[in-house]
Scaffold this motif. Sequence first.
Motif, PDB file in Angstrom:
ATOM      1  N   ILE A   1       0.839  -1.206   0.000  1.00  0.00           N
ATOM      2  CA  ILE A   1       0.000   0.000   0.000  1.00  0.00           C
ATOM      3  C   ILE A   1       0.873   1.256   0.000  1.00  0.00           C
ATOM      4  O   ILE A   1       1.978   1.246   0.519  1.00  0.00           O
ATOM      5  CB  ILE A   1      -0.903   0.018   1.249  1.00  0.00           C
ATOM      6  CG1 ILE A   1      -1.637  -1.307   1.383  1.00  0.00           C
ATOM      7  CG2 ILE A   1      -1.894   1.167   1.202  1.00  0.00           C
ATOM      8  CD1 ILE A   1      -2.479  -1.659   0.187  1.00  0.00           C
TER       9      ILE A   1
ATOM     10  N   HIS B   1      -1.927   2.069   8.997  1.00  0.00           N
ATOM     11  CA  HIS B   1      -3.201   1.389   9.184  1.00  0.00           C
ATOM     12  C   HIS B   1      -3.061   0.183  10.122  1.00  0.00           C
ATOM     13  O   HIS B   1      -1.999  -0.383  10.289  1.00  0.00           O
ATOM     14  CB  HIS B   1      -3.833   1.016   7.849  1.00  0.00           C
ATOM     15  CG  HIS B   1      -3.205  -0.142   7.173  1.00  0.00           C
ATOM     16  ND1 HIS B   1      -2.121  -0.825   7.657  1.00  0.00           N
ATOM     17  CD2 HIS B   1      -3.535  -0.749   6.017  1.00  0.00           C
ATOM     18  CE1 HIS B   1      -1.819  -1.786   6.844  1.00  0.00           C
ATOM     19  NE2 HIS B   1      -2.639  -1.777   5.838  1.00  0.00           N
TER      20      HIS B   1
ATOM     21  N   ASP C   1      -2.193  -7.365   5.963  1.00  0.00           N
ATOM     22  CA  ASP C   1      -2.173  -7.657   4.528  1.00  0.00           C
ATOM     23  C   ASP C   1      -1.722  -9.086   4.279  1.00  0.00           C
ATOM     24  O   ASP C   1      -0.729  -9.533   4.843  1.00  0.00           O
ATOM     25  CB  ASP C   1      -1.223  -6.684   3.808  1.00  0.00           C
ATOM     26  CG  ASP C   1      -1.750  -5.269   3.868  1.00  0.00           C
ATOM     27  OD1 ASP C   1      -2.944  -5.090   3.617  1.00  0.00           O
ATOM     28  OD2 ASP C   1      -0.949  -4.362   4.183  1.00  0.00           O
TER      29      ASP C   1
ATOM     30  N   HIS D   1      -6.511  -6.894   2.109  1.00  0.00           N
ATOM     31  CA  HIS D   1      -6.354  -6.035   3.281  1.00  0.00           C
ATOM     32  C   HIS D   1      -7.487  -6.392   4.230  1.00  0.00           C
ATOM     33  O   HIS D   1      -8.647  -6.396   3.849  1.00  0.00           O
ATOM     34  CB  HIS D   1      -6.426  -4.560   2.872  1.00  0.00           C
ATOM     35  CG  HIS D   1      -6.520  -3.641   4.051  1.00  0.00           C
ATOM     36  ND1 HIS D   1      -5.409  -3.174   4.708  1.00  0.00           N
ATOM     37  CD2 HIS D   1      -7.597  -3.139   4.701  1.00  0.00           C
ATOM     38  CE1 HIS D   1      -5.800  -2.415   5.721  1.00  0.00           C
ATOM     39  NE2 HIS D   1      -7.122  -2.377   5.742  1.00  0.00           N
TER      40      HIS D   1
HETATM   41 ZN   LIG Z   1      -3.374  -3.194   4.152  1.00  0.00          ZN
END
Ligand SMILES: [Zn+2]
Length: 432
Positions: A287, A294, A298, A377
């Motif tokens: 990302i 965040h 992932d 995600h």
């Molecule tokens: Zn992510």
Amino acid sequence: MKQLATRAITYLVVALLFVCAVRFTPELPERPAAGVLRSPVSTHIDSAAAMLAAPAPLLSRTERLERGETLIGLLKRTGISEESARALVRAATASAVDTRYLRAGMSVEVTADSAGESPRELVFHLGVDRLLRMVRSDSGWTGTEEKLAWKTDTVVVGGTIRASLYQAIDSSATPYFPGRAKDELAWALADIFEYRVDMSRDLQQGDRFRALVERLVAPTGATRMSKVLAASFTLSGSEVSAFRFDSKYGKPSYYDATGKSLRAQFLRAPLEFRRVSSTFGMRFHPILGRWKAHKGTDYAASAGTPVRAVGDAVVERAGWAGGYGNVLQLRHRNGYVTRYGHLRGFAKGIRAGARVEIGQTVAYVGTTGLSTAPHLHFEVLVGGVQRDSRAALRSISGVPIEGSERSAFESLREQLLASLDATPGVVRLALR
Ligand SMILES: [Zn+2]
């Protein structure tokens, strides 16, 4: 009288010459790969007199079908005449061999007289557990197909995690689970612990595992995973175990050491372990920079990989949302929400308001939105706040075993534990 003596001497000389020929004939040296497997009739001869009565010695050797080679080619290679080779292939085809499907590498054992010219028996290894035995009699060749029995045994494997579960199994279980059986073992362990451990994320360097595994072994040595009887992982010092127990009230399933089912409210990961790309590991973060902070997780996986609901839920949202691309949001009990981003698309029937079950395929991995490579995600929100999925989905509450089966479970657990502690290798198991 003199004539008789001459004849006796002639016999003796012939016999001695024959013994010498047998003793000093090199062992069919044509091909270095081929080896003499066995001699059904001993070539050791004590005296010329014995030789006179004994049948000609037989020798066996193994040849492998080479790429592009015909069966007739292989047989001729062993010294069989074109004519006999054709007769043999006709008989073999009539019995069980479909020459169109012969694979390069198939082995054929040829038993023939010492000169290799007159074959008596041929064994075609058609598969890991299937062979065709062709035997020659006065009336020609007759073939019998034989199914070889797989043997079941039990093996203890154990190792330390250095990079991944695959690596740990590769370096500790290879002698017992060659080839694909190794991956099958890794997947089986991941499936057993899927409510407790995310095998692609939770393992740390130095964590350990042990497993007591039933396997099937073909006479050829080919090995298949049968089932895991017990296993334990020591993760950052804390242990989680699984014991396979066949309850009267359902299918055989796994329980922890306290007798609680390993099943729980949530799966620890939204992708099956076997689908997650191990090459990226923890470092993969596809990302853009502003997404770095965040709280999601992932998972690298190829586009189109099925995404599963981590728990029973109602679909809250299924559509496009900026950087997330196609996003799916599921509402679970007790204020839990799970979010799945960058999806290629949604599974059939997935729309706001739809009910989904734990493990159900709800969407497919993609690279929509702010994403540079296919990956999933995944986020967990509790009461509207993003949480670390590793902590949020940790649950130890499984349904305990029925009271009436408790003592049966406990005695099984003790036996399995004793075997699990054995030295890695094949173990003797005396269950029930
Ligand atoms: Zn992510």
